[in-house]
Design an enzyme around this catalytic site. Structure first.
Site, mmCIF file in Angstrom:
data_model
loop_
_atom_site.group_PDB
_atom_site.id
_atom_site.type_symbol
_atom_site.label_atom_id
_atom_site.label_comp_id
_atom_site.label_asym_id
_atom_site.label_seq_id
_atom_site.Cartn_x
_atom_site.Cartn_y
_atom_site.Cartn_z
ATOM 1 N N THR A 28 0.850 -1.195 0.000
ATOM 2 C CA THR A 28 0.000 0.000 0.000
ATOM 3 C C THR A 28 0.888 1.248 0.000
ATOM 4 O O THR A 28 1.960 1.246 0.601
ATOM 5 C CB THR A 28 -0.880 0.014 1.276
ATOM 6 O OG1 THR A 28 -1.696 -1.155 1.267
ATOM 7 C CG2 THR A 28 -1.768 1.247 1.347
ATOM 8 N N THR A 31 4.175 4.684 -3.560
ATOM 9 C CA THR A 31 5.157 3.962 -4.383
ATOM 10 C C THR A 31 4.515 2.702 -4.960
ATOM 11 O O THR A 31 4.687 2.387 -6.147
ATOM 12 C CB THR A 31 6.409 3.605 -3.549
ATOM 13 O OG1 THR A 31 6.796 4.745 -2.783
ATOM 14 C CG2 THR A 31 7.561 3.176 -4.437
ATOM 15 N N ASP A 84 8.432 3.412 5.015
ATOM 16 C CA ASP A 84 8.695 4.784 5.455
ATOM 17 C C ASP A 84 10.169 4.969 5.778
ATOM 18 O O ASP A 84 10.711 6.066 5.644
ATOM 19 C CB ASP A 84 7.824 5.103 6.680
ATOM 20 C CG ASP A 84 6.351 4.965 6.342
ATOM 21 O OD1 ASP A 84 5.907 5.640 5.397
ATOM 22 O OD2 ASP A 84 5.659 4.149 6.979
ATOM 23 N N GLY A 95 3.687 1.770 7.771
ATOM 24 C CA GLY A 95 2.401 2.126 8.368
ATOM 25 C C GLY A 95 2.020 3.575 8.171
ATOM 26 O O GLY A 95 0.991 4.022 8.665
ATOM 27 N N GLY A 96 2.849 4.297 7.400
ATOM 28 C CA GLY A 96 2.498 5.688 7.088
ATOM 29 C C GLY A 96 1.142 5.780 6.402
ATOM 30 O O GLY A 96 0.438 6.784 6.518
ATOM 31 N N GLY A 97 0.762 4.719 5.718
ATOM 32 C CA GLY A 97 -0.539 4.679 5.051
ATOM 33 C C GLY A 97 -1.584 3.921 5.860
ATOM 34 O O GLY A 97 -2.665 3.617 5.350
ATOM 35 N N GLU A 103 -0.382 -5.449 5.911
ATOM 36 C CA GLU A 103 0.925 -5.560 5.244
ATOM 37 C C GLU A 103 1.778 -6.625 5.922
ATOM 38 O O GLU A 103 2.420 -7.451 5.258
ATOM 39 C CB GLU A 103 1.641 -4.201 5.275
ATOM 40 C CG GLU A 103 0.966 -3.169 4.391
ATOM 41 C CD GLU A 103 1.532 -1.769 4.534
ATOM 42 O OE1 GLU A 103 1.260 -0.950 3.661
ATOM 43 O OE2 GLU A 103 2.233 -1.490 5.517
ATOM 44 N N LYS A 121 14.291 7.293 1.961
ATOM 45 C CA LYS A 121 13.820 6.366 2.997
ATOM 46 C C LYS A 121 14.958 5.650 3.731
ATOM 47 O O LYS A 121 14.722 4.959 4.719
ATOM 48 C CB LYS A 121 12.889 5.313 2.376
ATOM 49 C CG LYS A 121 11.745 5.864 1.529
ATOM 50 C CD LYS A 121 10.729 6.578 2.358
ATOM 51 C CE LYS A 121 9.541 7.091 1.590
ATOM 52 N NZ LYS A 121 8.642 6.107 1.059
HETATM 53 C C1 5RP Z 1 1.506 2.009 4.196
HETATM 54 C C2 5RP Z 1 2.978 1.843 4.168
HETATM 55 C C3 5RP Z 1 3.703 2.409 2.992
HETATM 56 O O1 5RP Z 1 4.385 1.384 2.367
HETATM 57 C C4 5RP Z 1 4.657 3.462 3.478
HETATM 58 O O2 5RP Z 1 3.930 4.421 4.217
HETATM 59 C C5 5RP Z 1 5.372 4.141 2.307
HETATM 60 O O3 5RP Z 1 4.429 4.848 1.568
HETATM 61 P P1 5RP Z 1 4.827 5.725 0.316
HETATM 62 O O4 5RP Z 1 5.194 4.780 -0.764
HETATM 63 O O5 5RP Z 1 3.565 6.507 0.012
HETATM 64 O O6 5RP Z 1 5.963 6.625 0.708
HETATM 65 O O7 5RP Z 1 3.592 1.282 5.031
HETATM 66 O O8 5RP Z 1 0.957 1.554 5.397
#
Ligand code: 5RP
Length: 223
Positions: A28, A31, A84, A95-97, A103, A121
């Site tokens: 999720t 990216t 992240d 978990g940023g999303g 996951e 990152k």
């Molecule tokens: C979602 C995640 C994402 O993989 C993580 O937040 C990176 O997100 P992005 O690709 O938007 O930087 O762990 O729960």
């Protein structure tokens, strides 16, 4: 190159890890969204995907990829997801999303975790990005106190002024002020606290390979 372009680059690079004929695990985030766009070009070569969030499921279905329930499938060959943060050993913060629980479950049922990330990152020590923790709402304040005892500051993630509700109906704490020097031990410890659903440190389910997008191209780092 913009960060968006780097994400596109690494999303496309991940296609070579998709095994024709095998169901692919899909993470999720922004990216992964680039990876899903790229997957459209080889969707006829895979039976489908297992998704880690409602958001990714909708995107996969929109490009015509069948989404399986994890209970319907066996071990997956690969799980492709962003992060992240990622350290030099393949340990990640995720978990940023807000999708960390699903996951981690899909990653646990996959032989290889392929992390796709841009070079912003990369960290020496996990903890620069607030560490997401999915929690049962009734345990929120006792967990805030527990993180404070460790030197961390935990705040409830909000959406439109209200606690964000995850796909699993729970809340997210974002924890700042911790340097996670022993990710395996940290993940083991926090996972045992009553009320914690999932901690966003992925050390037991670490990356096997990181595809890291840099302005000079995509680096492949194997752990
Ligand atoms: C979602 C995640 C994402 O993989 C993580 O937040 C990176 O997100 P992005 O690709 O938007 O930087 O762990 O729960």
């Amino acid at each position: 190159m913009t960060q968006d372009e780097l994400k596109t680059l690494v999303g496309r690079a991940a296609l070579k890890y998709v095994v024709p004929g095998e169901i692919v695990g899909v993470g999720t985030g922004s990216t992964v969204n680039k990876f899903i766009e790229a997957l459209a070009t080889m969707k006829d070569q895979v039976p489908g995907a297992v998704s880690s969030s409602v958001a990714s499921t909708e995107r996969l279905q929109a490009i015509g990829v069948r989404v399986f329930d994890l209970n319907e499938v066996g071990e997956l060959a690969v799980y492709i997801d962003g992060a992240d943060e990622i350290d030099g050993r393949g340990h990640m913060v995720k978990g940023g999303g807000a999708a960390l629980t699903r996951e981690k479950i899909v990653a646990a049922q996959s032989r290889r975790f392929i992390c796709i990330a841009d070079d912003s990152k990369r960290v020496e020590v996990l903890g620069r990005f607030p560490i997401p923790v999915e929690v049962i709402p009734m345990a929120t304040q006792r967990l805030v106190r527990q993180f404070a005892l460790q030197g961390g500051t935990a705040t409830v993630r909000l959406k439109d002024g209200q606690p964000l509700v995850t796909d699993n109906g729970q809340h997210i704490l974002d924890v700042t002020g911790l340097q996670v020097r022993e990710p395996l031990a940290f993940e083991t410890q926090v996972s045992q606290w009553p009320g914690v659903v999932t901690v966003g440190v992925f050390a037991h389910q670490k990356a096997a390979v990181c595809l890291l997008a840099t302005p000079g191209g995509v680096q492949t780092i194997a752990y």
